[in-house]
Motif scaffolding. Structure first.
Motif, PDB file in Angstrom:
ATOM      1  N   GLY A   1       5.710   4.736 -11.669  1.00  0.00           N
ATOM      2  CA  GLY A   1       5.986   3.596 -10.801  1.00  0.00           C
ATOM      3  C   GLY A   1       6.139   2.283 -11.525  1.00  0.00           C
ATOM      4  N   ASN A   2       5.320   2.045 -12.536  1.00  0.00           N
ATOM      5  CA  ASN A   2       5.373   0.785 -13.278  1.00  0.00           C
ATOM      6  C   ASN A   2       5.454   1.079 -14.766  1.00  0.00           C
ATOM      7  N   TRP A   3       6.284   2.058 -15.118  1.00  0.00           N
ATOM      8  CA  TRP A   3       6.303   2.593 -16.476  1.00  0.00           C
ATOM      9  C   TRP A   3       6.630   1.547 -17.534  1.00  0.00           C
TER      10      TRP A   3
ATOM     11  N   THR B   1       4.116   5.502  -5.899  1.00  0.00           N
ATOM     12  CA  THR B   1       4.396   5.294  -7.312  1.00  0.00           C
ATOM     13  C   THR B   1       3.209   5.591  -8.195  1.00  0.00           C
ATOM     14  N   ASN B   2       1.982   5.651  -7.623  1.00  0.00           N
ATOM     15  CA  ASN B   2       0.809   5.963  -8.427  1.00  0.00           C
ATOM     16  C   ASN B   2       0.519   7.451  -8.498  1.00  0.00           C
ATOM     17  N   ASN B   3       1.268   8.260  -7.776  1.00  0.00           N
ATOM     18  CA  ASN B   3       1.118   9.695  -7.928  1.00  0.00           C
ATOM     19  C   ASN B   3       1.654  10.100  -9.298  1.00  0.00           C
ATOM     20  N   PRO B   4       0.858  10.762 -10.120  1.00  0.00           N
ATOM     21  CA  PRO B   4       1.315  11.078 -11.478  1.00  0.00           C
ATOM     22  C   PRO B   4       2.395  12.143 -11.514  1.00  0.00           C
TER      23      PRO B   4
ATOM     24  N   ALA C   1       0.834  -1.204   0.000  1.00  0.00           N
ATOM     25  CA  ALA C   1       0.000   0.000   0.000  1.00  0.00           C
ATOM     26  C   ALA C   1       0.868   1.253   0.000  1.00  0.00           C
ATOM     27  N   TYR C   2       1.951   1.213   0.771  1.00  0.00           N
ATOM     28  CA  TYR C   2       2.860   2.352   0.856  1.00  0.00           C
ATOM     29  C   TYR C   2       3.505   2.643  -0.511  1.00  0.00           C
ATOM     30  N   ALA C   3       4.053   1.582  -1.117  1.00  0.00           N
ATOM     31  CA  ALA C   3       4.708   1.751  -2.412  1.00  0.00           C
ATOM     32  C   ALA C   3       3.712   2.199  -3.469  1.00  0.00           C
ATOM     33  N   THR C   4       2.499   1.613  -3.443  1.00  0.00           N
ATOM     34  CA  THR C   4       1.487   1.962  -4.430  1.00  0.00           C
ATOM     35  C   THR C   4       1.092   3.425  -4.304  1.00  0.00           C
ATOM     36  N   PHE C   5       0.971   3.917  -3.071  1.00  0.00           N
ATOM     37  CA  PHE C   5       0.581   5.307  -2.870  1.00  0.00           C
ATOM     38  C   PHE C   5       1.560   6.258  -3.541  1.00  0.00           C
TER      39      PHE C   5
ATOM     40  N   LEU D   1       1.223  17.219 -19.972  1.00  0.00           N
ATOM     41  CA  LEU D   1       1.426  15.777 -20.079  1.00  0.00           C
ATOM     42  C   LEU D   1       1.555  15.192 -18.674  1.00  0.00           C
ATOM     43  N   SER D   2       0.877  14.072 -18.417  1.00  0.00           N
ATOM     44  CA  SER D   2       1.014  13.413 -17.121  1.00  0.00           C
ATOM     45  C   SER D   2       1.093  11.908 -17.309  1.00  0.00           C
TER      46      SER D   2
END
Length: 316
Positions: free
Chosen positions: A146-148, A109-112, A103-107, A141-142
């Motif tokens: 995180g998972n590019w 890395t998902n910020n654009p 959850a921490y990592a997702t928060f 552009l955004s």
């Protein structure tokens, strides 16, 4: 090495395979417990932390957060930091930690990541896979970095030229439609005055969100919205489409109001048009070398006059 130190270093990824193999069995009560814990940790190695933050920083912040906000306890109860509890509880702790860590990592890395250009500004962006995106003036552009590599997707407002490296599917979303490619170069214009996609190399697929039709473009072909649908592919002159990258703007039977909007976008001025130009069509060219020369190239063929007052241009 103490059990606490081993546990922490392992989760941070700071132990070699040799250290894990030699120290691990000493920490756990039996080989089965050690094997189960190792499987859990190995499965979490793909989790990513933002490039600006190392694993140790992420771990420290996570521990601080948990210990500063302990679960509700009875009055007088002693709160023991989770990594200092008896070793036989490490497995259940690790399972909980994995959920929190994800959850921490997702928060983060998902910020654009967002790039914007002001009027008269052009900016080139190097993406995580070394693809290049050149943003025209007054564009945005955004994307999520995180998972590019596995999810190459961007959102565009305005205009941009893309030079995409080969790899996984690359998607350009806009409010109107999307472009899908693997590796190619193309231009996307997604502004209020229209939506147009031009393929320079390779092949791209273009679709609209309000229409199920799809157009596949090979190099040298373009499509644009006409009557709320994508037009049949048509050929284009590369300099007419991507000339803006070098400050040159070409128009072929374009609404005059769109031409003035591009002029305003590139020179960042206030335009006051005091005469009716609706329905008028312009074919021509201007560049960003000299503003007044650009005005002449637009106004003279259209039998218009202009007056410059500081940062305001009056068209009549």
């Amino acid at each position: 090495m103490s059990g606490d130190t081993f546990f922490r270093k392992w989760l941070e990824g700071n132990l070699s395979d040799e250290e894990i193999s030699s120290e691990g069995p000493k920490v756990f009560k039996d080989d089965k417990e050690f094997a189960t814990f190792k499987k859990l940790i190995d499965g979490s190695q793909g989790l990513k932390i933002p490039a600006s933050q190392g694993k140790e920083d992420a771990w420290s912040k996570l521990v601080d957060k948990i210990e500063s906000n302990p679960s509700k306890a009875e009055p007088g109860a002693v709160v023991v930091p989770f990594y200092k509890k008896p070793i036989f509880k490490y497995l259940s702790i690790a399972a909980s930690l994995a959920i929190i860590f994800i959850a921490y990592a997702t928060f983060f890395t998902n910020n654009p990541t967002t790039y914007k250009t002001a009027k008269s500004e052009i900016k080139t962006i190097t993406m995580p896979d070394n693809s290049l995106i050149t943003l025209n003036a007054d564009s945005k552009l955004s994307f999520k970095s995180g998972n590019w590599i596995d999810n190459r997707s961007v959102s565009l407002e305005g205009e941009a030229f893309f030079e995409v490296k080969k790899g996984t599917k690359f998607v350009v979303n806009s409010e109107i439609g999307k472009v899908t490619v693997l590796g190619t170069s193309f231009n996307v214009k997604a502004r209020k005055e229209g939506y147009e996609v031009s393929c320079f190399t390779g092949e791209v697929s273009v679709s609209l969100f309000n229409d199920k039709s799809e157009k596949v473009l090979s190099n040298g072909f373009a499509t644009k919205i006409m009557n709320q649908k994508l037009s049949e592919p048509f050929t284009f002159k590369p300099t007419n489409i991507a000339g803006w990258k070098s400050g040159e703007y070409y128009f072929d039977k374009q609404p005059l109001i769109d031409v003035f909007e591009e002029f305003d976008r590139q020179f960042d001025v206030t335009l006051k048009i005091t005469t009716d130009i609706s329905g008028r069509i312009y074919s021509g060219y201007f560049n960003k070398v000299e503003m007044e020369k650009a005005l002449e190239l637009i106004c003279l063929p259209m039998d218009l006059q202009y007056e410059i007052q500081d940062n305001t241009i009056i068209i009549y």
